[in-house]
Write a protein that holds these residues in place. Structure first.
Motif, mmCIF file in Angstrom:
data_model
loop_
_atom_site.group_PDB
_atom_site.id
_atom_site.type_symbol
_atom_site.label_atom_id
_atom_site.label_comp_id
_atom_site.label_asym_id
_atom_site.label_seq_id
_atom_site.Cartn_x
_atom_site.Cartn_y
_atom_site.Cartn_z
ATOM 1 N N TYR A 87 34.583 8.808 38.002
ATOM 2 C CA TYR A 87 35.921 8.211 37.924
ATOM 3 C C TYR A 87 36.780 9.013 36.948
ATOM 4 O O TYR A 87 36.279 9.574 35.977
ATOM 5 C CB TYR A 87 35.856 6.760 37.440
ATOM 6 C CG TYR A 87 35.439 5.789 38.512
ATOM 7 C CD1 TYR A 87 36.382 5.092 39.256
ATOM 8 C CD2 TYR A 87 34.097 5.560 38.778
ATOM 9 C CE1 TYR A 87 36.002 4.194 40.240
ATOM 10 C CE2 TYR A 87 33.706 4.664 39.758
ATOM 11 C CZ TYR A 87 34.665 3.990 40.486
ATOM 12 O OH TYR A 87 34.283 3.107 41.456
ATOM 13 N N ARG A 88 38.068 9.026 37.214
ATOM 14 C CA ARG A 88 39.029 9.703 36.353
ATOM 15 C C ARG A 88 39.861 8.637 35.649
ATOM 16 O O ARG A 88 40.298 7.669 36.255
ATOM 17 C CB ARG A 88 39.931 10.587 37.225
ATOM 18 C CG ARG A 88 40.954 11.395 36.484
ATOM 19 C CD ARG A 88 41.780 12.234 37.456
ATOM 20 N NE ARG A 88 42.575 11.434 38.375
ATOM 21 C CZ ARG A 88 43.726 10.843 38.075
ATOM 22 N NH1 ARG A 88 44.234 10.934 36.880
ATOM 23 N NH2 ARG A 88 44.379 10.146 38.992
ATOM 24 N N ASP A 90 43.017 7.055 34.457
ATOM 25 C CA ASP A 90 44.405 7.167 34.884
ATOM 26 C C ASP A 90 45.353 6.630 33.819
ATOM 27 O O ASP A 90 46.244 7.320 33.362
ATOM 28 C CB ASP A 90 44.602 6.420 36.207
ATOM 29 C CG ASP A 90 46.012 6.558 36.741
ATOM 30 O OD1 ASP A 90 46.612 7.630 36.563
ATOM 31 O OD2 ASP A 90 46.514 5.593 37.336
ATOM 32 N N ASP A 108 40.308 5.900 38.446
ATOM 33 C CA ASP A 108 40.532 6.296 39.839
ATOM 34 C C ASP A 108 39.360 7.127 40.350
ATOM 35 O O ASP A 108 38.794 7.932 39.610
ATOM 36 C CB ASP A 108 41.798 7.161 39.968
ATOM 37 C CG ASP A 108 43.059 6.401 39.615
ATOM 38 O OD1 ASP A 108 42.998 5.168 39.512
ATOM 39 O OD2 ASP A 108 44.107 7.044 39.450
ATOM 40 N N SER A 109 39.023 6.921 41.621
ATOM 41 C CA SER A 109 38.044 7.779 42.291
ATOM 42 C C SER A 109 38.296 7.713 43.787
ATOM 43 O O SER A 109 39.080 6.899 44.259
ATOM 44 C CB SER A 109 36.614 7.331 41.976
ATOM 45 O OG SER A 109 36.236 6.266 42.811
ATOM 46 N N ARG A 110 37.580 8.542 44.536
ATOM 47 C CA ARG A 110 37.712 8.517 45.997
ATOM 48 C C ARG A 110 37.201 7.216 46.583
ATOM 49 O O ARG A 110 37.649 6.786 47.632
ATOM 50 C CB ARG A 110 36.946 9.696 46.600
ATOM 51 C CG ARG A 110 37.618 11.011 46.335
ATOM 52 C CD ARG A 110 37.033 12.102 47.219
ATOM 53 N NE ARG A 110 37.531 13.386 46.786
ATOM 54 C CZ ARG A 110 36.790 14.356 46.281
ATOM 55 N NH1 ARG A 110 35.497 14.193 46.183
ATOM 56 N NH2 ARG A 110 37.331 15.490 45.902
ATOM 57 N N GLN A 111 36.230 6.581 45.907
ATOM 58 C CA GLN A 111 35.665 5.324 46.403
ATOM 59 C C GLN A 111 36.621 4.152 46.192
ATOM 60 O O GLN A 111 36.456 3.102 46.786
ATOM 61 C CB GLN A 111 34.351 4.986 45.682
ATOM 62 C CG GLN A 111 33.236 5.966 45.937
ATOM 63 C CD GLN A 111 33.230 7.118 44.941
ATOM 64 O OE1 GLN A 111 34.049 7.184 44.039
ATOM 65 N NE2 GLN A 111 32.317 8.051 45.136
ATOM 66 N N ASP A 113 39.820 2.382 43.224
ATOM 67 C CA ASP A 113 40.285 2.323 41.849
ATOM 68 C C ASP A 113 39.777 1.049 41.183
ATOM 69 O O ASP A 113 39.632 0.014 41.824
ATOM 70 C CB ASP A 113 41.817 2.345 41.799
ATOM 71 C CG ASP A 113 42.386 3.619 42.415
ATOM 72 O OD1 ASP A 113 41.636 4.604 42.532
ATOM 73 O OD2 ASP A 113 43.574 3.626 42.763
#
Length: 130
Positions: A87-88, A90, A108-111, A113
């Motif tokens: 996860y990033r 944000d 945030d992530s592709r999977q 938020d």
């Protein structure tokens, strides 16, 4: 620079705000349905956003401050690295309420938020999908 009291904001509320945040700029007031007052402001020209909830008797009930992710306590950063790898970070807010400090972090992530609330020691208090 003297600031004119916004309509409907009692002097006791305005005084409490000015005492706690004397350098506040770009101040916007709103009366909430619960009778308390919400105020949004900055503390400098390039300041981060702040929000406070003040009771009608002038008590600051809650203060939120936008932070950079580097300002998070190390325990919170470590917990994010361990529990939310991939996860990033944000958005980060430091929340002071009832004498306690917590950190609301948007991850945030592709999977998907997440919104996660941590205490200052990195303990997860609340987690939900965003």
């Amino acid at each position: 620079m003297a600031q004119q009291a916004p309509r409907g904001v009692p002097a006791v509320v305005l005084n409490a705000f000015q005492q706690q945040f004397p350098k506040a700029r770009q101040v916007e007031w709103e009366r909430r349905k619960d009778g308390n007052f919400e105020v949004e402001f900055n503390l400098s020209l390039v300041g981060r956003d702040h929000q406070a909830i003040i009771s009608p008797d002038g008590k600051v009930l809650k203060h939120e401050e936008e932070l950079s992710s580097s300002s998070l306590p190390d325990a919170v950063k470590q917990q994010i690295k361990t529990e939310f790898n991939g996860y990033r970070i944000d958005e980060v807010k430091k929340i002071e309420e009832g004498g306690k400090v917590s950190y609301a972090v948007d991850l945030d992530s592709r999977q998907g938020d997440l919104k996660v609330l941590f205490d200052a020691d990195g303990k997860i208090l609340k987690e939900r999908m965003d």
